[in-house]
Design a protein around this motif. Sequence first.
Motif, PDB file in Angstrom:
ATOM      1  N   ARG A 185       0.762  -1.191   0.125  1.00  0.00           N
ATOM      2  CA  ARG A 185       0.023  -0.088  -0.213  1.00  0.00           C
ATOM      3  C   ARG A 185       0.863   1.169   0.120  1.00  0.00           C
ATOM      4  O   ARG A 185       0.599   2.095  -0.645  1.00  0.00           O
ATOM      5  N   TYR A 186       1.907   1.645   0.727  1.00  0.00           N
ATOM      6  CA  TYR A 186       2.827   2.441   0.733  1.00  0.00           C
ATOM      7  C   TYR A 186       3.557   2.647  -0.291  1.00  0.00           C
ATOM      8  O   TYR A 186       3.766   3.761  -0.971  1.00  0.00           O
ATOM      9  N   LEU A 187       3.861   1.503  -1.249  1.00  0.00           N
ATOM     10  CA  LEU A 187       4.282   1.748  -2.336  1.00  0.00           C
ATOM     11  C   LEU A 187       3.806   2.243  -3.517  1.00  0.00           C
ATOM     12  O   LEU A 187       4.094   2.962  -4.537  1.00  0.00           O
ATOM     13  N   ILE A 188       2.313   1.946  -3.356  1.00  0.00           N
ATOM     14  CA  ILE A 188       1.358   2.334  -4.475  1.00  0.00           C
ATOM     15  C   ILE A 188       1.043   4.003  -4.139  1.00  0.00           C
ATOM     16  O   ILE A 188       1.072   4.701  -5.344  1.00  0.00           O
ATOM     17  N   ASP A 189       1.316   4.228  -3.239  1.00  0.00           N
ATOM     18  CA  ASP A 189       1.293   5.730  -2.747  1.00  0.00           C
ATOM     19  C   ASP A 189       2.470   6.371  -2.925  1.00  0.00           C
ATOM     20  O   ASP A 189       2.866   7.445  -2.549  1.00  0.00           O
ATOM     21  N   LYS A 190       3.319   5.778  -3.918  1.00  0.00           N
ATOM     22  CA  LYS A 190       4.752   6.432  -4.092  1.00  0.00           C
ATOM     23  C   LYS A 190       5.829   6.657  -2.920  1.00  0.00           C
ATOM     24  O   LYS A 190       6.793   7.706  -3.018  1.00  0.00           O
ATOM     25  N   ARG A 233       8.799   5.701  -0.369  1.00  0.00           N
ATOM     26  CA  ARG A 233       9.867   4.842  -0.149  1.00  0.00           C
ATOM     27  C   ARG A 233       9.893   3.933   0.912  1.00  0.00           C
ATOM     28  O   ARG A 233       9.345   4.483   2.203  1.00  0.00           O
ATOM     29  N   VAL A 234      10.045   2.613   0.891  1.00  0.00           N
ATOM     30  CA  VAL A 234       9.773   1.805   1.958  1.00  0.00           C
ATOM     31  C   VAL A 234      11.129   0.768   2.009  1.00  0.00           C
ATOM     32  O   VAL A 234      11.664   0.431   1.068  1.00  0.00           O
ATOM     33  N   GLY A 235      11.551   0.688   3.089  1.00  0.00           N
ATOM     34  CA  GLY A 235      12.635  -0.066   3.847  1.00  0.00           C
ATOM     35  C   GLY A 235      11.948  -1.119   4.604  1.00  0.00           C
ATOM     36  O   GLY A 235      10.955  -0.979   5.220  1.00  0.00           O
ATOM     37  N   LEU A 236      13.136  -2.095   5.087  1.00  0.00           N
ATOM     38  CA  LEU A 236      12.704  -3.279   5.878  1.00  0.00           C
ATOM     39  C   LEU A 236      14.008  -3.184   6.964  1.00  0.00           C
ATOM     40  O   LEU A 236      15.235  -3.396   6.508  1.00  0.00           O
ATOM     41  N   GLY A 289      13.397   2.191  -0.871  1.00  0.00           N
ATOM     42  CA  GLY A 289      13.105   2.228  -2.335  1.00  0.00           C
ATOM     43  C   GLY A 289      11.708   2.324  -2.659  1.00  0.00           C
ATOM     44  O   GLY A 289      10.773   2.342  -1.839  1.00  0.00           O
ATOM     45  N   THR A 290      11.464   2.376  -4.083  1.00  0.00           N
ATOM     46  CA  THR A 290      10.135   2.653  -4.437  1.00  0.00           C
ATOM     47  C   THR A 290      10.084   1.607  -5.675  1.00  0.00           C
ATOM     48  O   THR A 290      10.883   1.001  -6.071  1.00  0.00           O
TER      49      THR A 290
END
Length: 574
Positions: A263-268, A270-273, A286-287
């Motif tokens: 969901r956060y990547l769909i909203d453009k 940047r997501v990390g783990l 990253g995106t």
Amino acid sequence: MTRYATPKLGAYVVLTALGLLASLIFARPELALIAVPFAVLLAVGLAYARKPDVRVHLELDRERVLEGDEITLEVELDARDSVARLELLLEIPRGLELVSGRNPVALRLEVGEERLLELRFRCARWGAYRLGDVHLRARDAAGLLAWDQTLARAETLRVYPRPEELRELVAPRETQLFTGNRVSRQKGEGLEFADLRPFAPGDRIRRINWRASARRGDLWVNEFHAERNADVILFLDSFADARRGGTGTLDQAIRAAASLSERYLIDKDRVGLVNFGGVLNWLRPGTEMLQRYRIVEALLNTEITLSYAWKEIDVLPRGTLPAKALVLALTPLLDDRTVSALLDLRARGFDLVVIEVSPLPVAEPAPGPSGELAFRLWKLLREGRRAEYERAGRIPPPRTRARLGLGVAAVATVAGVAVYGAFEADRVSLLVLALGAGSVALLVFGLAVPSPPALVGSLVGIAASWSLSAWTRGSGAPGGTILAAAGIFVAAELAYWSLEQASVPDEPELLARRAAGLALRAAGALALVSFALAALGLRAGGGLLLEAVGAAAAVALLALVLLLARAGHETAER
């Protein structure tokens, strides 16, 4: 392939030796006649047994699927030599359910035959699975020798968690400098109105607010909130896992992390783990779709690793936790190291959201008053940990029918020999019947457990029952010995055939072929016993001829033992 002797070979050697030696000791020809079919099968079976040659190839129709999807695995068999019975077992990891096809499977292959087996699986649980460890077990036509081999034909299957429906996402408090879908506090290019200011040289004409300019008598322009993206870090606690049955807190946390990242990547954004546990793993923010696959791949490899080392946030490399990042921590709040690390993050000013994956649904108190008290104290301890975060910030809370039929046939055959011997006995018929009934009961036990030694004891008992019945009728071997010897041999074949079905049932085609082979063996046993009986004569109650037969049997048995020892030595050298 590793060659070894089956329990059937050892049992037939024992039965042959006991029959021939007992015939020599007690001067009873019917005991030698009973041992003849077993001895001939041993000699012929070992003489014609040869190592099989089968090639196996596996192919998956897809390598990446979602939970609940079905996949097809094709197993291609290529026989370079004929195999009387081939058992094939494919190791199926937990999380995959067999929908169609048979595993394990037993079949027969002719020379040069190619066989294609299709197995269809349903992916019941996410994970990275390794398919392809194939176990082969081949037997010769007589079932005396077997060859085992394990083939590593690894096929990797990745099952991604199916995204859950999220009604609302936690909005980040701060945004970054890159373009996205978040309304930033800073003013810039965007769609959300922010304020009015006087016109300045360089402003675009389209940004002039004509109504405000008309009221104030001067040019005024609109200002907007810039549309930016945010940095979101998924902080996964893998120090501990509360589990009961097929579900646990780690499974739920990974499923939530996969859904949140999508969901956060769909909203453009940047997501990390950050995988914070016994083994420390991380992915820089990253995106786009590539980052989504990276995160899911990292989640699939997450597991609980026991570690007593104390870890803090300082062990993470620089850049893993960017400034102004929103940190979503998924944790069951079971390990003090995670609790301390999250409090440290909050003290450093990170926008922290703790998502508690509660272990209470999978936890049960121990029986008794002390167990209830300990459970209540544990829940109070968890409430205390929540209070720490509340002070730092806000927390959002197979038996087959074939085996049964073969076993019933074996029991019926032995019971028939026992009843026939009791009716034919001149004296002590009750003793003969009791010995036969005990043999039948021992056979039933050996088939049900299953227990090969019990089968041997049952066959020895029924042979002794018939020998006792024949002894009551004088020194000559009665004509019924032909049927009794063939019946005991057929019962042994049926019993060991039934044991083979306990592990891998035969295919219908193989069942028909083996039934025809058993009929031929039964006819051969009748012919052999009849020939031996004619050679000995019905009145062969001892004497030189019987002793000669016993001596020849002893020599043959010694040769058979030497042959088996040599075969075992060759297998060990390989």
